[in-house]
Design an enzyme around this catalytic site. Structure first.
Site, PDB file in Angstrom:
ATOM      1  N   GLU A  68      -5.264  -9.121   0.597  1.00  0.00           N
ATOM      2  CA  GLU A  68      -5.945  -8.914   1.884  1.00  0.00           C
ATOM      3  C   GLU A  68      -7.433  -8.783   1.633  1.00  0.00           C
ATOM      4  O   GLU A  68      -7.860  -8.184   0.643  1.00  0.00           O
ATOM      5  CB  GLU A  68      -5.487  -7.622   2.582  1.00  0.00           C
ATOM      6  N   GLU A  76       0.793  -1.227   0.000  1.00  0.00           N
ATOM      7  CA  GLU A  76       0.000   0.000   0.000  1.00  0.00           C
ATOM      8  C   GLU A  76       0.833   1.289   0.000  1.00  0.00           C
ATOM      9  O   GLU A  76       0.865   2.028   0.985  1.00  0.00           O
ATOM     10  CB  GLU A  76      -0.979  -0.019   1.172  1.00  0.00           C
TER      11      GLU A  76
HETATM   12  C1  BGC Z   1      -3.149  -2.874   5.676  1.00  0.00           C
HETATM   13  C2  BGC Z   1      -3.126  -3.674   6.947  1.00  0.00           C
HETATM   14  C3  BGC Z   1      -4.271  -3.242   7.852  1.00  0.00           C
HETATM   15  C4  BGC Z   1      -5.575  -3.520   7.130  1.00  0.00           C
HETATM   16  C5  BGC Z   1      -6.833  -3.157   7.914  1.00  0.00           C
HETATM   17  C6  BGC Z   1      -4.519  -2.651   5.112  1.00  0.00           C
HETATM   18  O1  BGC Z   1      -4.600  -1.336   4.730  1.00  0.00           O
HETATM   19  O2  BGC Z   1      -2.285  -3.425   4.728  1.00  0.00           O
HETATM   20  O3  BGC Z   1      -1.889  -3.533   7.559  1.00  0.00           O
HETATM   21  O4  BGC Z   1      -4.247  -3.846   9.100  1.00  0.00           O
HETATM   22  O5  BGC Z   1      -5.610  -2.794   5.925  1.00  0.00           O
HETATM   23  O6  BGC Z   1      -6.899  -1.795   8.156  1.00  0.00           O
END
Ligand code: BGC
Length: 449
Positions: free
Chosen positions: A354, A166
């Site tokens: 993610e 990110e």
């Molecule tokens: C990040 C994580 C974060 C997750 C939830 C992402 O932006 O890569 O490190 O914990 O979102 O906020």
């Protein structure tokens, strides 16, 4: 007919600062998140929390990996703490840092779990921030050196890398809004410069990994930003959502996918980029454009998207509509149209690096954590992902965020994103209902959805 491809990878993800703890053990140097959390005047993080102990995965990784194995996890995306390997960011290597990751990687492999390494998930060695951090053009060489050490060390053991997590949050939150480490508030031209340096870092690291770990090793980058999806499923609405995803405006250019991916892949900036970016772009020598490397794959972190109408204008989220514990909108459709739109523009394979949510999880009277909200959320998003795949988006894997509850940056330990509950007083791990549900999804390769 199966919903997901045969060789699809099902995994989980986390990042060093969020789960390791052991912030000053075995020769690790300080990083910008250590300093940001420890500064008593900043009040930067809720409740004065820090990642000093976090989930203590630095010591408890065998238990964590055993839990992964018990729940059929096929891949673990974790990040390496740069300052554990190079306490001053460059120069002297700390062998104990490498040994820790050796133990993690080897135990994952012994358990049939693929280690996927993220090189940089926000924890820059403090020594490098003192020299300007991502604003200093020397960062390209510093990062290349760090990437080379890792690539060479893990040659033959790690097949997929993600360079930088990110860039939008690094730049927009860390150097722009000051709500993440290093807590700076720089002007727009400097922010554009930081993006450019991040792209050069990615490119240099990718070349180093291919050179040292082998050309077959896959290297991705993990950008983020607004992904738009159509209000109605018509060709006109889909077109409007595509345009809206990549259009830039003065107020939101920092959080677009294409501020990174256009540079790396198309070697240009979007025509709608704001004046500050264009002013900066005019100063970039051709030799730097020539150094840009298109990633082998794009990692996409998917949490929430924006619905747009047939003109591409935002549609207001319904009042009282579903929200996560940290008040993020629940918009599974972004998992359908987001990958399709990224594929249409860039033509590269993708991994969902993610996806998840924070819930108000707690231990019930029966000693279990019943997180029906998480199961429903993941179920909806995965069904939409299967739509994207059936329409031709080459998505190779899905990594749930996060395996354990962990340190959620400026929100400290208030937000719980895990499939496994962590009792921070005792560090005991309690598998939530969702991890058993996810294990079944993995076991059936998504057919149970
Ligand atoms: C990040 C994580 C974060 C997750 C939830 C992402 O932006 O890569 O490190 O914990 O979102 O906020």
């Amino acid at each position: 007919m199966h919903r997901f491809p045969e060789n699809f990878t099902w995994g989980v993800a986390c990042a060093a600062y969020q789960c390791e703890g052991a912030w000053n053990e075995d020769g690790k140097g300080p990083n910008i998140w250590d300093e940001y959390c420890h500064d008593p005047d900043l009040h930067a993080v809720k409740n004065g929390d820090s990642g000093d102990i976090a989930c203590d995965s630095y010591h408890r990784y065998p238990e964590d990996i055993a839990l992964m194995k018990a729940h059929h996890v096929q891949a673990y995306r974790f990040s390496i703490s740069w300052a554990r390997i190079l306490p001053e960011g460059t120069g002297r290597v700390n062998p104990k840092g490498l040994e820790y990751y050796d133990r993690v990687v080897d135990m994952l492999l012994e358990n049939g779990i693929e280690p996927m390494i993220t090189l940089y998930h926000w924890d820059l060695p403090s020594a490098l921030q003192k020299r300007g951090g991502f604003l200093n053009p020397e960062i390209e060489g510093w990062f290349e050196n760090y990437a080379s050490i890792i690539a060479e060390h893990f040659r033959g053991r790690v097949k997929r890398y993600m360079t930088i997590n990110e860039p939008q949050c690094i730049t927009g939150l860390g150097y722009g809004a000051g709500t993440h480490a290093p807590g700076l508030r720089l002007g727009e031209e400097d922010l554009a410069r930081i993006y450019h340096h991040i792209c050069l870092c990615h490119s240099a690291a990718q070349r180093a990994i291919h050179r040292l770990a082998g050309p077959d090793v896959q290297v991705g980058i993990v950008p983020c930003g607004a992904l738009c999806y159509p209000e109605k499923d018509t060709p006109e609405n889909r077109e409007a959502a595509y345009r809206a995803t990549f259009e830039m405006h003065e107020h939101d250019w920092l959080f677009r996918f294409n501020i990174v991916l256009d540079s790396l892949i198309l070697r240009r900036y979007e025509a709608t980029a704001p004046a500050a970016v264009k002013r900066f772009a005019a100063t970039i020598p051709q030799s730097e454009w020539d150094r840009m490397e298109a990633p082998d794959f794009i990692g996409i972190n998917v949490y929430r998207g924006s619905m747009v109408d047939a003109e591409g204008k935002p549609v207001k989220y319904p009042q009282g509509g579903p929200l996560t514990a940290c008040k993020w909108q629940i918009t599974p459709e972004v998992m359908h149209y987001g990958p399709l739109n990224l594929y249409r523009r860039y033509g590269l394979p993708m991994i969902i690096s993610e996806n998840g949510l924070s819930c108000n999880d707690r231990v019930y009277l029966d000693g279990q954590v019943h997180d029906a909200d998480r199961i429903d959320f993941l179920h909806r998003y995965l069904l939409c992902l299967s739509e994207a795949i059936s329409e031709g988006a080459p998505v190779q894997g899905y990594l749930q965020w996060s395996f354990l509850d962990n340190f959620e940056w400026a929100s400290g330990y208030d937000e719980r994103f895990g499939l496994i509950y962590v009792d921070y007083a005792t560090l005991r791990r309690i598998p939530k209902d969702s991890v058993r549900w996810y294990a079944e999804v993995i076991r059936t390769k998504g057919d149970c959805l």
